[in-house]
Design a protein around this motif. Sequence first.
Motif, PDB file in Angstrom:
ATOM      1  N   TYR A  19       9.775  14.913 -23.912  1.00 39.00           N
ATOM      2  CA  TYR A  19       9.174  15.057 -22.580  1.00 39.00           C
ATOM      3  C   TYR A  19      10.114  15.786 -21.625  1.00 39.00           C
ATOM      4  CZ  TYR A  19       4.914  12.446 -23.446  1.00 39.00           C
ATOM      5  OH  TYR A  19       3.680  12.065 -23.900  1.00 39.00           O
ATOM      6  N   TRP A  22       9.810  19.382 -22.541  1.00 43.98           N
ATOM      7  CA  TRP A  22       8.496  19.908 -22.136  1.00 43.98           C
ATOM      8  C   TRP A  22       8.491  20.255 -20.650  1.00 43.98           C
ATOM      9  CZ3 TRP A  22       5.913  20.904 -26.333  1.00 43.98           C
ATOM     10  CH2 TRP A  22       4.603  21.381 -26.217  1.00 43.98           C
ATOM     11  N   ASP A  23       9.094  19.397 -19.859  1.00 47.33           N
ATOM     12  CA  ASP A  23       9.149  19.642 -18.409  1.00 47.33           C
ATOM     13  C   ASP A  23       9.982  20.874 -18.071  1.00 47.33           C
ATOM     14  OD1 ASP A  23       7.523  17.475 -17.854  1.00 47.33           O
ATOM     15  OD2 ASP A  23       9.197  16.123 -17.370  1.00 47.33           O
ATOM     16  N   TRP A  25      10.225  23.661 -20.008  1.00 44.24           N
ATOM     17  CA  TRP A  25       9.740  24.860 -20.712  1.00 44.24           C
ATOM     18  C   TRP A  25       9.452  25.982 -19.733  1.00 44.24           C
ATOM     19  CZ3 TRP A  25       5.544  28.118 -21.126  1.00 44.24           C
ATOM     20  CH2 TRP A  25       5.455  28.869 -22.297  1.00 44.24           C
ATOM     21  N   LYS A  74       1.299  30.117 -22.007  1.00 42.57           N
ATOM     22  CA  LYS A  74       1.476  28.913 -21.195  1.00 42.57           C
ATOM     23  C   LYS A  74       1.216  27.711 -22.089  1.00 42.57           C
ATOM     24  CE  LYS A  74       0.002  31.021 -16.877  1.00 42.57           C
ATOM     25  NZ  LYS A  74      -1.022  31.056 -15.835  1.00 42.57           N
ATOM     26  N   GLY A  76       0.128  23.704 -22.205  1.00 43.71           N
ATOM     27  CA  GLY A  76      -0.508  22.626 -21.463  1.00 43.71           C
ATOM     28  C   GLY A  76       0.327  21.358 -21.535  1.00 43.71           C
ATOM     29  N   VAL A  77      -0.143  20.348 -20.859  1.00 46.25           N
ATOM     30  CA  VAL A  77       0.555  19.062 -20.862  1.00 46.25           C
ATOM     31  C   VAL A  77       0.427  18.401 -22.229  1.00 46.25           C
ATOM     32  CG1 VAL A  77       0.182  18.698 -18.390  1.00 46.25           C
ATOM     33  CG2 VAL A  77      -1.465  17.784 -20.042  1.00 46.25           C
ATOM     34  N   ILE A  78       1.345  17.519 -22.527  1.00 46.53           N
ATOM     35  CA  ILE A  78       1.235  16.719 -23.742  1.00 46.53           C
ATOM     36  C   ILE A  78       0.091  15.743 -23.526  1.00 46.53           C
ATOM     37  CG2 ILE A  78       2.357  14.986 -25.185  1.00 46.53           C
ATOM     38  CD1 ILE A  78       5.021  16.411 -24.568  1.00 46.53           C
ATOM     39  N   GLU A  79      -0.908  15.845 -24.369  1.00 48.84           N
ATOM     40  CA  GLU A  79      -2.107  15.019 -24.216  1.00 48.84           C
ATOM     41  C   GLU A  79      -1.939  13.654 -24.873  1.00 48.84           C
ATOM     42  OE1 GLU A  79      -4.790  17.730 -26.077  1.00 48.84           O
ATOM     43  OE2 GLU A  79      -5.040  18.927 -24.257  1.00 48.84           O
ATOM     44  N   CYS A  81       0.922  11.454 -27.611  1.00 49.88           N
ATOM     45  CA  CYS A  81       2.208  11.472 -28.288  1.00 49.88           C
ATOM     46  C   CYS A  81       2.414  10.137 -28.988  1.00 49.88           C
ATOM     47  CB  CYS A  81       3.344  11.735 -27.303  1.00 49.88           C
ATOM     48  SG  CYS A  81       4.963  11.873 -28.104  1.00 49.88           S
ATOM     49  N   HIS A  90       2.611  15.090 -31.380  1.00 48.05           N
ATOM     50  CA  HIS A  90       1.961  15.255 -30.082  1.00 48.05           C
ATOM     51  C   HIS A  90       0.985  16.418 -30.109  1.00 48.05           C
ATOM     52  CE1 HIS A  90       5.478  17.914 -29.763  1.00 48.05           C
ATOM     53  NE2 HIS A  90       4.816  18.576 -28.842  1.00 48.05           N
ATOM     54  N   TYR A  92      -1.331  19.244 -27.631  1.00 54.42           N
ATOM     55  CA  TYR A  92      -1.404  19.964 -26.359  1.00 54.42           C
ATOM     56  C   TYR A  92      -2.240  21.216 -26.573  1.00 54.42           C
ATOM     57  CZ  TYR A  92       2.263  22.889 -28.437  1.00 54.42           C
ATOM     58  OH  TYR A  92       2.982  23.709 -29.260  1.00 54.42           O
TER      59      TYR A  92
END
Length: 139
Positions: A19, A22-23, A25, A74, A76-79, A81, A90, A92
């Motif tokens: 996470y 991911w933030d 990226w 782009k 997307g958010v991790i949907e 996990c 995970h 996305y």
Amino acid sequence: MEKSIMVKSFSERAKDRLYEAWDAWKPGYEDWIEWSNSLYAPDAEMIAMDGDAPENFRDYQAKMKHFRDQFDMKMGVIERCIVADGVTAHTYKMYMTPKGQGEDKTAVIAVTEFNHFADVPGYDKPMVVKLELVTAGSL
């Protein structure tokens, strides 16, 4: 009275690391190179672009240049996990827009990743030592 110290399991640390990455990226290729160097071990095994044929991390990075030259990307958010035994699974969405074309040309690709984390000497955080990336759809 003695304070108790909560110690996170390796799987919890791996999920936190995912996470956190991911933030951080970023979409540009050079930024992605820096980002990926901070998440993947230098000798990580990547199964992502050529079916089931594993490749080393550096070859994977070089192949990504081709995609980044052709597409704006782009994430997307991790949907969802799930984490077990240091492996994060995970899902996305990835958004790929051909360079110079409008958003109406964007391909939306559903992605599932399995990231196998390990403590790697020389790094203070868990690193991905194996990536398995599965997509539903193509460009």
